[in-house]
Design an enzyme around this catalytic site. Sequence first.
Site, mmCIF file in Angstrom:
data_model
loop_
_atom_site.group_PDB
_atom_site.id
_atom_site.type_symbol
_atom_site.label_atom_id
_atom_site.label_comp_id
_atom_site.label_asym_id
_atom_site.label_seq_id
_atom_site.Cartn_x
_atom_site.Cartn_y
_atom_site.Cartn_z
ATOM 1 N N GLU A 89 36.273 30.684 52.626
ATOM 2 C CA GLU A 89 34.657 31.631 52.276
ATOM 3 C C GLU A 89 34.109 30.479 51.754
ATOM 4 O OE1 GLU A 89 38.363 34.639 50.773
ATOM 5 O OE2 GLU A 89 37.817 32.389 50.918
ATOM 6 N N CYS A 117 39.186 35.747 46.654
ATOM 7 C CA CYS A 117 39.180 35.021 44.848
ATOM 8 C C CYS A 117 37.981 35.385 44.693
ATOM 9 C CB CYS A 117 40.169 33.838 44.901
ATOM 10 S SG CYS A 117 39.284 32.399 45.446
ATOM 11 N N CYS A 120 35.394 32.450 45.407
ATOM 12 C CA CYS A 120 34.635 32.620 46.383
ATOM 13 C C CYS A 120 33.978 34.277 47.030
ATOM 14 C CB CYS A 120 35.858 33.085 47.111
ATOM 15 S SG CYS A 120 36.610 31.122 47.897
#
Length: 197
Positions: A89, A117, A120
């Site tokens: 990402e 996560c 991101c």
Amino acid sequence: MKISIISLLVGISLLMQATLLATPPVPLPDDPACTEEDRGFMERAYELAREAVKAGNAPFGAVLVVDGKIIAEGRNRVATNHDPTQHAELALISEFAPKIDRDTFRRGVLYASSEPCTMCCGAILNAGIPKVVYGTTESQFQLIINDLPTKNPLTSREVMARENPAVQVSGPLMEKEGLALHQSYWPEAMKKWSGDK
């Protein structure tokens, strides 16, 4: 020979952990908010995750869709770029931010092969992307990589809700495919990293 209570508890804990890891996680059902169109874009995110593996990286891929068309793609490049921030990402956003205006990001949907996560999520929020669809739940693939999730993991849904409740998060989607991808990658990768053959 006496066995201390602590030794016994540690042994039981290790046995429970080994049992959990020996049993692959059961795929969660698709989020009912996801559509057939979402499935097509998720398949591309999974293809990019497979490409990441072929290039020597971990199995993560992402696509940005605007008006029903893929306009940007990213895949994990942590190993090949020697950069721990190059998750799929973040790699996508970093590469395409100079090429895509903010208004375009604000009309996009980001499809991530696995749940973003926290790092991101921050990049997604800063790019202004209003919707995220993820494939595999983070706590599910953590079971495969021997990183047992906490009882109350911080999910991408929670991060987005706290920072910008207008951002929509959907997933999991096609988690069976994603878990199979992680299962085919992580056990061997973990052996290499630990020095086992």
